[in-house]
Scaffold this active site. Sequence first.
Site, PDB file in Angstrom:
ATOM      1  N   PHE A  45       0.853  -1.191   0.000  1.00  0.00           N
ATOM      2  CA  PHE A  45       0.000   0.000   0.000  1.00  0.00           C
ATOM      3  C   PHE A  45       0.886   1.237   0.000  1.00  0.00           C
ATOM      4  O   PHE A  45       1.662   1.453   0.930  1.00  0.00           O
ATOM      5  CB  PHE A  45      -0.932   0.033   1.213  1.00  0.00           C
ATOM      6  N   ASP A  80       9.258   2.698   1.954  1.00  0.00           N
ATOM      7  CA  ASP A  80       8.053   3.440   2.324  1.00  0.00           C
ATOM      8  C   ASP A  80       7.814   3.184   3.815  1.00  0.00           C
ATOM      9  O   ASP A  80       7.311   2.142   4.209  1.00  0.00           O
ATOM     10  CB  ASP A  80       6.874   2.950   1.484  1.00  0.00           C
ATOM     11  N   LYS A 109       2.054   9.802   8.133  1.00  0.00           N
ATOM     12  CA  LYS A 109       1.322   9.329   9.318  1.00  0.00           C
ATOM     13  C   LYS A 109       1.879   9.886  10.633  1.00  0.00           C
ATOM     14  O   LYS A 109       1.645  11.040  10.937  1.00  0.00           O
ATOM     15  CB  LYS A 109       1.260   7.799   9.308  1.00  0.00           C
TER      16      LYS A 109
HETATM   17  C1  LIG Z   1      -1.054   5.266   4.782  1.00  0.00           C
HETATM   18  C2  LIG Z   1       0.066   4.882   3.897  1.00  0.00           C
HETATM   19  C3  LIG Z   1       0.360   5.604   2.726  1.00  0.00           C
HETATM   20  C4  LIG Z   1      -0.499   6.743   2.239  1.00  0.00           C
HETATM   21  O1  LIG Z   1      -0.518   7.828   3.092  1.00  0.00           O
HETATM   22  P1  LIG Z   1      -1.631   8.976   2.894  1.00  0.00           P
HETATM   23  O2  LIG Z   1      -1.276  10.010   3.910  1.00  0.00           O
HETATM   24  O3  LIG Z   1      -2.958   8.335   3.113  1.00  0.00           O
HETATM   25  O4  LIG Z   1      -1.492   9.478   1.503  1.00  0.00           O
HETATM   26  C5  LIG Z   1       1.461   5.229   1.990  1.00  0.00           C
HETATM   27  N1  LIG Z   1       2.234   4.199   2.364  1.00  0.00           N
HETATM   28  C6  LIG Z   1       1.987   3.478   3.486  1.00  0.00           C
HETATM   29  C7  LIG Z   1       2.906   2.368   3.865  1.00  0.00           C
HETATM   30  C8  LIG Z   1       0.886   3.789   4.280  1.00  0.00           C
HETATM   31  O5  LIG Z   1       0.620   3.062   5.364  1.00  0.00           O
END
Ligand SMILES: *Cc1c(COP(=O)(O)O)cnc(C)c1O
Length: 404
Positions: A145, A230, A259
Amino acid sequence: MAATQTLSPQTQTLLAEMEAAVMFTAKRPPVVMARGRGSWLWDVDGRPYLDFVQGWAVNALGHCPPVLARALSAQAKVLVNASPAFYNAPWIHFAQLLSQQSGLDKVFFTSTGAEANEGALKLARKYGAVKLNGAYEVITTHNAFHGRTLAMMSASGKAAWDKLFLPKVPGFVHVPFNDLAAVAGAITKNTCAIMVEPVQGEGGVHVADVAYIQGLRALCDQHKLLLILDEVQTGIGRVGSLFAYQQYQVLPDVLTLGKGLGGGFPVSATLCRNAYNIFEVGEQGGTFCAQPLAMVAGLAVVQEVIRRKLPQRAEQNGRYLMRGLAKLAPRFGLKNIRGKGLLIGVDLPQDKGADVVVVARELGLLLNSPQLATLRFMPALTVSRKEIDQALHLLAQALERVLI
Ligand SMILES: *Cc1c(COP(=O)(O)O)cnc(C)c1O
């Protein structure tokens, strides 16, 4: 499962107004949240909820931490927005802090995780264009994700998104997670980078093996590819170290954060090593980049996480929560208790995650179910053992009602 809660007149009125004006994108529970403190949230009727979701691992310090409130209100009185065309001191100081703490060198600030990943992707394509004869493909993983922009939906490995919003953004190759041979086999002369999460969060809490991440580092070194981690969900203490990669003894070339970085205030970052600080004028930017309120929020949160040694606390309390889940496991048939720090997943014996979430909420506990049979726990890094005990108690009640 039918909701058993009766709605107050106040909530009914708000929900009717919501129906009339709010664009539909998701089914949400009939609850309107009003305020929060630490691990607790209250709805407009004053009902308390023990929050083990915290905005999807966002509120690192819990709800309304005083350091965050102070930083925001002080900055709001001085300068809300100069312009991304001018530097501001909080921006410089926040970049300096992340640079010092991470071992990467340069920082670019945005507002959301998806944007931070877009920045990483642009950097990878720029690098491919300049250094690898136009290579542009990025290898990502199934179940990954990376966010909800068009490019990041294409980068993500969510099967449900495969046919959505066509045509897809090209240039992504998906391979199974935690499978080094699959990555090695997917590298071609078109590849410029590999992008993974050290722990797949939305995918259901799947922890990358040490050999996998170290193997990706070695493959990137060998083929001169960028290793992009990420850490939007795993960063800022969530998994028991300030950054997850510190537990793998590797340094990524590009790192993304979001986050927990702002503790609830929208701020995200793309970090890179000096060698990849290669954007030219006009190639990257944005109206809210390095916005002063976001910068003081992030500074206050990260300084507090470090000062209070919250990564260690997350590690210890994560183990405590996992031990508690292990005690419930035989009674309810729970399997695969897993995770790192305070990012924890467990599998149910049936595809009833959504039902458990509903019943737990009615009992006053907020949980998340990222997959049909998986529950995910992401309390504040400041959660207490007493609150963990309370959560386990409410969870047992919810499981009793749904599974037995
Ligand atoms: C939540 C998340 C995203 C996206 O972040 P947003 O602030 O919703 O755009 C990207 N990568 C990971 C691993 C995430 O958990």
